[in-house]
Scaffold this active site. Sequence first.
Site, PDB file in Angstrom:
ATOM      1  N   GLY A   1      37.821  27.807  26.657  1.00  0.00           N
ATOM      2  CA  GLY A   1      37.896  26.946  27.826  1.00  0.00           C
ATOM      3  C   GLY A   1      36.635  26.115  28.051  1.00  0.00           C
TER       4      GLY A   1
ATOM      5  N   HIS B   1      31.611  42.756  47.083  1.00  0.00           N
ATOM      6  CA  HIS B   1      31.656  42.997  45.642  1.00  0.00           C
ATOM      7  C   HIS B   1      31.345  41.726  44.847  1.00  0.00           C
ATOM      8  CE1 HIS B   1      33.020  44.329  41.721  1.00  0.00           C
ATOM      9  NE2 HIS B   1      33.046  45.564  42.185  1.00  0.00           N
TER      10      HIS B   1
END
Lengths: 333, 333
Positions: free
Chosen positions: B195, B114
């Site tokens: 961030g 994934h």
Amino acid sequence: MRGSDMKTRQIIHFGGNYRARGSKGSTVLPWFTMPIIECVPNISEGRRADVVQGIVGAIAAVPQVTVLDSSSDASHNRSVLTLAGDPSSLTAAVMAMVEATLQVVDLRRHQGEHPRLGAVDVIPFIPIEGVTMADCVALARDVGAALAARFALPVFLYEEAASTPARRNLEDIRRGEFEGLAAKLALPEWRPDFGPAAPHKSAGAVVVGARAPLIAYNINLATDRLDVAKKIAAAIRHSSGGLRFVKAMGIPLADRGIVQVSMNLTNAEKTPMFRVFELVKREAARYGVAVLESEIVGLVPAAALVASAEWYLQLEGFAPDQVLEQRLRAKRG
Amino acid sequence: MRGSDMKTRQIIHFGGNYRARGSKGSTVLPWFTMPIIECVPNISEGRRADVVQGIVGAIAAVPQVTVLDSSSDASHNRSVLTLAGDPSSLTAAVMAMVEATLQVVDLRRHQGEHPRLGAVDVIPFIPIEGVTMADCVALARDVGAALAARFALPVFLYEEAASTPARRNLEDIRRGEFEGLAAKLALPEWRPDFGPAAPHKSAGAVVVGARAPLIAYNINLATDRLDVAKKIAAAIRHSSGGLRFVKAMGIPLADRGIVQVSMNLTNAEKTPMFRVFELVKREAARYGVAVLESEIVGLVPAAALVASAEWYLQLEGFAPDQVLEQRLRAKRG
């Protein structure tokens, strides 16, 4: 697909139980930690709103009991209350309700279309979640004994709580009504299950029992042909050869110029809504009539709707705890 | 019919609101006093059960938060957690989860089928009851800012919380994955919403957002013809001209010798299950193929099932608070 993932096929579970088989949406959900019993008392007062409000207030004052609804019918001079709680809090609520009602309702001066035997006429207990029918039968007996002891009321047990088959049907117990109660109680076969064999002078008697959730379900037909509604009702109701837990009659909705198959589903787990709807639709088609719409009057257990979605969507391996809100309540208890 | 009464037609209400129109089963229920937000974090660890259990434990230790489910896929090396709670408790739970995950998951040593960008890969917030999408967008922004400040993680906002249309789709944000993250963050158009513009060395970045409830819904066909499943998937999915909130693909279920239309319903309020099911059934019939069954993988909001029952039963004037359990919760808060 699983989440935003377009590829997942086999899923390992640490916590959940996605594909649990066996427990169907239409069954009581055993993992609920808080038992929920529904209680639907019928009171012989439907015209004086302030009086009904006072009775509701006496119930609402009992901790742990929720008054889900109160609806009154003036022509019937009758109110139907809907309460929910656990056995002990419901017992306290019923005692408070009967005490309050006896102070304000006198059947000697009561008139209304609806047949009635008592000031508090009927008190059914209904298992919703985390309780069995046997629990509700036991509760009905305890409450019946307590009502007889405290208020000197004759008490009949009915439906699942009936002491004999002859007392299962409410209609049989109520036949003769308040006015014929003294004579009825004098008959050996109609000695009450609890309390004196004579009527309470102003409150008559009370019928207490346990039954499955009852759904008031109506289907409106796109026609004004009352004969069609009556034929369909006769075809689907138990009493004339139809489905086991269906009571039905055909009535006109004069103001709308249509007719209705008006029903009580007395056990929607064994005779589910979707099967009733599909059968009515098929019977109507035989007369060249279409179903216009259906309606649920009042409350319906979630399981009855989930079971219908499950059937129509052909859902396989669906477990009630896949419903997010139910999983949440199950985990929180 | 109403209760055991075969005659009631017009009902006066003091308490309840049986026939309230307008509020449908498929809408958020505004009267719920306790807001419920679902949070479905995807974590890049699906093989070490003890590690996942440790992370779940860190979440479960936060008061007022319920872990509804935890499912892991070994081939994807990925776990999907399902939490529910109010905004403040979910914020605390997410902080605890990220702290616990950063200690045990290092993407530099992570392999799986994934695609993933971070150790904690995706954190969507989903309105379930008593909250709006706007509430969840605000929560996503607050949580994103807090994660960046506390863990020095680059944070992207996606779907309803996206700061630009180019960041709505998770696939676009995740393209390049962890291995390509440093280069991606260096591009002006991929500066993070919060961030540093450089990857966390072991945890990469995190994608936080708000979206409608997603239902993983599959329909199995009574055939082994993969071409039919693929044609139906192409016909119904949004990307190729189908329904607005449907992602779909046709896949074989080799072990059973049948095929499946595997779907994500990304907004079951606007593109409901019953419409998807009926359209798939019709498309299958065009190829002479029948629908064998359907399945829901994981959790489903009650409203999605209630809406399906409502549609198939042609229920008119049905209000969500006619569902007994919902009325009970609404009254109890």
